[in-house]
Design a protein around this motif. Sequence first.
Motif, PDB file in Angstrom:
ATOM      1  N   LEU A  39      39.413  32.484  29.111  1.00 11.92           N
ATOM      2  CA  LEU A  39      38.573  32.273  27.821  1.00 11.92           C
ATOM      3  C   LEU A  39      37.212  31.961  27.960  1.00 11.92           C
ATOM      4  CD1 LEU A  39      40.957  29.297  26.332  1.00 11.92           C
ATOM      5  CD2 LEU A  39      40.447  31.487  25.412  1.00 11.92           C
ATOM      6  N   ALA A  40      36.846  31.411  29.164  1.00 11.01           N
ATOM      7  CA  ALA A  40      35.304  31.316  29.685  1.00 11.01           C
ATOM      8  C   ALA A  40      34.625  32.660  29.766  1.00 11.01           C
ATOM      9  CB  ALA A  40      34.947  30.250  30.755  1.00 11.01           C
ATOM     10  N   LEU A  41      35.380  33.654  30.416  1.00 15.92           N
ATOM     11  CA  LEU A  41      34.687  34.929  30.679  1.00 15.92           C
ATOM     12  C   LEU A  41      34.833  35.868  29.256  1.00 15.92           C
ATOM     13  CD1 LEU A  41      36.328  36.049  34.003  1.00 15.92           C
ATOM     14  CD2 LEU A  41      33.924  35.596  33.639  1.00 15.92           C
ATOM     15  N   GLY A  42      35.680  35.568  28.509  1.00 13.09           N
ATOM     16  CA  GLY A  42      35.968  36.177  27.070  1.00 13.09           C
ATOM     17  C   GLY A  42      34.933  35.934  26.387  1.00 13.09           C
ATOM     18  N   PHE A  43      34.452  34.543  26.125  1.00 15.87           N
ATOM     19  CA  PHE A  43      33.155  34.192  25.323  1.00 15.87           C
ATOM     20  C   PHE A  43      31.971  34.640  25.938  1.00 15.87           C
ATOM     21  CE2 PHE A  43      36.635  31.438  23.418  1.00 15.87           C
ATOM     22  CZ  PHE A  43      36.238  31.756  22.172  1.00 15.87           C
ATOM     23  N   LEU A  44      31.961  34.675  27.334  1.00 18.92           N
ATOM     24  CA  LEU A  44      30.667  34.798  28.129  1.00 18.92           C
ATOM     25  C   LEU A  44      30.178  36.261  27.717  1.00 18.92           C
ATOM     26  CD1 LEU A  44      28.268  34.161  29.766  1.00 18.92           C
ATOM     27  CD2 LEU A  44      29.942  34.673  31.857  1.00 18.92           C
ATOM     28  N   PHE A  45      31.273  37.273  27.900  1.00 20.47           N
ATOM     29  CA  PHE A  45      31.058  38.682  27.731  1.00 20.47           C
ATOM     30  C   PHE A  45      30.668  39.187  26.372  1.00 20.47           C
ATOM     31  CE2 PHE A  45      32.008  39.188  32.197  1.00 20.47           C
ATOM     32  CZ  PHE A  45      32.009  40.454  32.530  1.00 20.47           C
ATOM     33  N   THR A  46      31.238  38.396  25.381  1.00 21.15           N
ATOM     34  CA  THR A  46      30.953  38.514  24.109  1.00 21.15           C
ATOM     35  C   THR A  46      30.390  37.749  23.151  1.00 21.15           C
ATOM     36  OG1 THR A  46      33.200  37.570  23.327  1.00 21.15           O
ATOM     37  CG2 THR A  46      33.295  39.767  24.070  1.00 21.15           C
ATOM     38  N   TYR A  47      29.363  36.929  23.847  1.00 22.56           N
ATOM     39  CA  TYR A  47      28.678  36.041  23.213  1.00 22.56           C
ATOM     40  C   TYR A  47      27.918  36.483  22.091  1.00 22.56           C
ATOM     41  CZ  TYR A  47      24.277  37.023  25.420  1.00 22.56           C
ATOM     42  OH  TYR A  47      23.027  37.580  25.911  1.00 22.56           O
ATOM     43  N   PRO A  48      27.308  37.608  21.961  1.00 23.59           N
ATOM     44  CA  PRO A  48      26.400  37.934  20.689  1.00 23.59           C
ATOM     45  C   PRO A  48      27.114  37.789  19.286  1.00 23.59           C
ATOM     46  CG  PRO A  48      26.119  39.352  22.692  1.00 23.59           C
ATOM     47  CD  PRO A  48      27.320  38.732  22.921  1.00 23.59           C
TER      48      PRO A  48
ATOM     49  N   LEU B  29      28.382  42.332  33.075  1.00 21.46           N
ATOM     50  CA  LEU B  29      28.014  41.442  32.079  1.00 21.46           C
ATOM     51  C   LEU B  29      26.879  41.970  31.657  1.00 21.46           C
ATOM     52  CD1 LEU B  29      28.308  38.832  30.380  1.00 21.46           C
ATOM     53  CD2 LEU B  29      26.973  37.873  32.169  1.00 21.46           C
ATOM     54  N   LEU B  30      25.996  42.262  32.597  1.00 25.14           N
ATOM     55  CA  LEU B  30      24.647  42.960  32.086  1.00 25.14           C
ATOM     56  C   LEU B  30      24.826  44.343  31.533  1.00 25.14           C
ATOM     57  CD1 LEU B  30      22.482  41.467  35.286  1.00 25.14           C
ATOM     58  CD2 LEU B  30      22.631  40.619  32.995  1.00 25.14           C
TER      59      LEU B  30
ATOM     60  N   PHE C  28      39.531  44.874  34.268  1.00 29.00           N
ATOM     61  CA  PHE C  28      40.324  45.745  33.127  1.00 29.00           C
ATOM     62  C   PHE C  28      39.439  45.361  31.994  1.00 29.00           C
ATOM     63  CE2 PHE C  28      43.589  46.205  29.986  1.00 29.00           C
ATOM     64  CZ  PHE C  28      43.630  47.389  29.722  1.00 29.00           C
ATOM     65  N   PRO C  29      39.303  44.293  31.573  1.00 29.88           N
ATOM     66  CA  PRO C  29      38.445  43.827  30.108  1.00 29.88           C
ATOM     67  C   PRO C  29      36.894  43.886  30.384  1.00 29.88           C
ATOM     68  CG  PRO C  29      39.111  41.727  31.133  1.00 29.88           C
ATOM     69  CD  PRO C  29      39.643  42.873  31.981  1.00 29.88           C
ATOM     70  N   ALA C  30      36.534  43.576  31.660  1.00 27.46           N
ATOM     71  CA  ALA C  30      34.895  43.813  31.886  1.00 27.46           C
ATOM     72  C   ALA C  30      34.293  45.168  31.874  1.00 27.46           C
ATOM     73  CB  ALA C  30      34.524  42.850  32.961  1.00 27.46           C
ATOM     74  N   SER C  31      35.342  46.138  32.094  1.00 27.86           N
ATOM     75  CA  SER C  31      34.829  47.469  32.045  1.00 27.86           C
ATOM     76  C   SER C  31      34.469  47.896  30.637  1.00 27.86           C
ATOM     77  CB  SER C  31      36.181  48.363  32.489  1.00 27.86           C
ATOM     78  OG  SER C  31      35.613  49.757  32.196  1.00 27.86           O
ATOM     79  N   SER C  32      33.414  48.896  30.460  1.00 25.69           N
ATOM     80  CA  SER C  32      32.580  49.238  29.293  1.00 25.69           C
ATOM     81  C   SER C  32      33.610  49.747  28.289  1.00 25.69           C
ATOM     82  CB  SER C  32      31.681  50.029  29.490  1.00 25.69           C
ATOM     83  OG  SER C  32      32.140  51.207  29.976  1.00 25.69           O
ATOM     84  N   TRP C  33      34.817  50.078  28.557  1.00 25.22           N
ATOM     85  CA  TRP C  33      35.655  50.649  27.575  1.00 25.22           C
ATOM     86  C   TRP C  33      36.041  49.362  26.347  1.00 25.22           C
ATOM     87  CZ3 TRP C  33      40.029  48.460  25.642  1.00 25.22           C
ATOM     88  CH2 TRP C  33      40.764  47.676  26.497  1.00 25.22           C
TER      89      TRP C  33
ATOM     90  N   LEU D 245      34.649  36.689  47.480  1.00 29.47           N
ATOM     91  CA  LEU D 245      33.960  35.941  46.404  1.00 29.47           C
ATOM     92  C   LEU D 245      32.617  36.604  45.853  1.00 29.47           C
ATOM     93  CD1 LEU D 245      34.186  33.482  44.551  1.00 29.47           C
ATOM     94  CD2 LEU D 245      33.419  32.077  46.258  1.00 29.47           C
ATOM     95  N   ILE D 246      31.792  36.815  46.996  1.00 27.08           N
ATOM     96  CA  ILE D 246      30.334  37.317  46.509  1.00 27.08           C
ATOM     97  C   ILE D 246      30.800  38.742  46.123  1.00 27.08           C
ATOM     98  CG2 ILE D 246      28.437  38.153  47.598  1.00 27.08           C
ATOM     99  CD1 ILE D 246      28.612  36.048  49.803  1.00 27.08           C
ATOM    100  N   LEU D 247      31.404  39.503  46.256  1.00 26.57           N
ATOM    101  CA  LEU D 247      31.675  40.953  45.871  1.00 26.57           C
ATOM    102  C   LEU D 247      32.020  40.704  44.228  1.00 26.57           C
ATOM    103  CD1 LEU D 247      31.494  43.726  46.114  1.00 26.57           C
ATOM    104  CD2 LEU D 247      33.628  43.730  46.900  1.00 26.57           C
ATOM    105  N   ILE D 248      33.091  39.807  43.948  1.00 29.58           N
ATOM    106  CA  ILE D 248      33.545  39.676  42.682  1.00 29.58           C
ATOM    107  C   ILE D 248      32.377  39.181  41.875  1.00 29.58           C
ATOM    108  CG2 ILE D 248      35.363  38.203  41.272  1.00 29.58           C
ATOM    109  CD1 ILE D 248      37.123  38.083  43.695  1.00 29.58           C
ATOM    110  N   ALA D 249      31.736  38.132  42.305  1.00 30.45           N
ATOM    111  CA  ALA D 249      30.589  37.608  41.579  1.00 30.45           C
ATOM    112  C   ALA D 249      29.750  38.397  41.117  1.00 30.45           C
ATOM    113  CB  ALA D 249      30.153  36.187  42.210  1.00 30.45           C
ATOM    114  N   VAL D 250      29.375  39.434  42.173  1.00 32.77           N
ATOM    115  CA  VAL D 250      28.125  40.174  41.951  1.00 32.77           C
ATOM    116  C   VAL D 250      28.526  41.144  41.003  1.00 32.77           C
ATOM    117  CG1 VAL D 250      26.541  41.970  42.861  1.00 32.77           C
ATOM    118  CG2 VAL D 250      27.063  39.848  44.034  1.00 32.77           C
ATOM    119  N   ALA D 251      29.771  41.723  40.990  1.00 35.82           N
ATOM    120  CA  ALA D 251      30.434  42.814  40.333  1.00 35.82           C
ATOM    121  C   ALA D 251      30.670  42.335  39.001  1.00 35.82           C
ATOM    122  CB  ALA D 251      31.750  43.410  40.861  1.00 35.82           C
TER     123      ALA D 251
END
Length: 579
Positions: free
Chosen positions: A3-12, A382-383, A121-126, A371-377
């Motif tokens: 849920l946290a990632l979902g709202f973060l990625f779509t906050y606009p 997100l950006l 999967f969901p963080a991909s631009s598709w 962990l670093i790789l996951i966080a940076v990716a």
Amino acid sequence: MSLALGFLFTYPLLTALWVPSGFSVDWDQHLAFSWVQYDTIWRFHQIPLWNPYKCGGIPGLGNPQDRILTPFTLLHLLAGPIAGLYLEVPLHFAVAWSGGYLLARVLGVSRLAAIGAATVFPASSWYALHATAGHADLLAFTLLPWVLVPALLAAECRRLSYTALSGAALALTFLDGNPYPTIYASLLMAAVLAAWALYRRSAWPLLVFGLALVFGVGFMAPKLLPAIDFMRAHPRPILHPEVNDYRVLGQLLWSRNQDFWLWPEVKWKWGFWESGAYAGLFIVPAIIGALVGGAAVLVWLFAGACMLLIWMGSHGPFSPWEILHHLPVFSIMRVPSRAIIPFTLTLAVMTGFGLDWIIKRTRRFGPAIALILIAVATVDCLLVVTPNYWYVVSKPESDVQPLPSDGFHQLSSAVPHHELNYARHNAGVKDCYEFTKKFPTAIKGYDQIYYQGEQYIIGPGTARLEQWTPNALEYDVDAASPSDLVIVNQNYDQSWRLARGTGQVFDFGVLPPGKIPGLPGFPGLLAVQVPAGHQRMELRYRPASVIAGTAIAVITLLVSLALWFVERRRAIGTLTPGR
């Protein structure tokens, strides 16, 4: 976390929850769907079986793109039709993330590596591109992991009740969307389970696939049967053969320019919103997983290769896209670019295998590196993808010209792509945006010269409206002769029936033989031939296919519960001492 990632990625989208978007025709279309469902349930206390506001009146539940049976309908009823649709975007993200995490865990991936696999999967631009385009009916692609998880468990544990769960998830891809997520979920499951059968040297995965399809069809029957009737009456036009060039894959998967309006160097019919699938730095562990993941990763390499071959489109008569178009249902498919969505899921699984290898091979620093790789990716994705959502809220839908306030009216000269606002003003639109080019209709808008009202009688009698609702129409009819016809200014559908009164419901373009010689008909117009005299007449929309589909779904549910009960008893019996 999902849920946290979902709202973060779509906050606009959260900045304008109650402002309808006028950014695209698809946003208008699905916001109108949502409003009609909301209004029909709350104001008229009816199930939205018929949509009188669209194309002169078309089936609601039977429309493959209408999503009344999605579980998210409850969210629309509580938060409102506009906020409900906006909130679906982060919540579907959470559905995809949690499903991806479970899929990775079922495949034996560690918790930390599963977090990385779940994010791809969901963080991909598709996802952001389709959501920005307003493709609410394609958000159901997020259910793909939930289709695979119980299927793989059923193949490994040999539990038939798990196939029912996989079928239920497959049915949700249709109830929550349209045929595209369902068809691609079936193709992905077929590829994975066929390869899994070879990997395990067992026929169980093939049995699981067949049973999951049977359960899926059973669960989706309440929408599937009326949708089949609708598609038969209004066939979908298919464009010329579509081709994708494998040379643009690098741009789609790795280019950080994933703007909604981008056009790739090799152009095709559809825009970039149908093509992008940015995976960013997650590609690194995915490549590692593909190289060192062992025999199990071959299953996902095979499935990913199948999706890419479909993605390439029509490259000759023996290409998968062309061969599949000879099959029922798939023959109405277009836009092969959408096959890149299930491919992204196979990429996510390989990412999980790669991260797991990094964690286990370098025990001292492996978890930190992963962990670093996951966080940076994740931050990189997100950006790259999130700015697209600002397009949605940057263009609110403008209001329409003043309309009559004395009840429901059909409109002919409607401003294109303002279906939501017309519906909110209690007006239907004759020319609308749908999966067919144009609905053959003889209705007249109140703004046309030959408009005679939303109901009128052909003959010397009178027909007066007593009550109007989407699914039921009540009239006071005074017919002077047995040849009088009551005409309703909506499209004819075979599921319109007389619930009260005497008469014969028919398509005005197909007149009852011998009843009214010489009278020209108007194809597609709803008409009732009534006997002479005074009566109170009520028309109701009652699709027999919905009743039959509901009965099939109930039977499917009972069979699923019986399987679960039998297998549970058997499992308990094997654990009982002395047995």
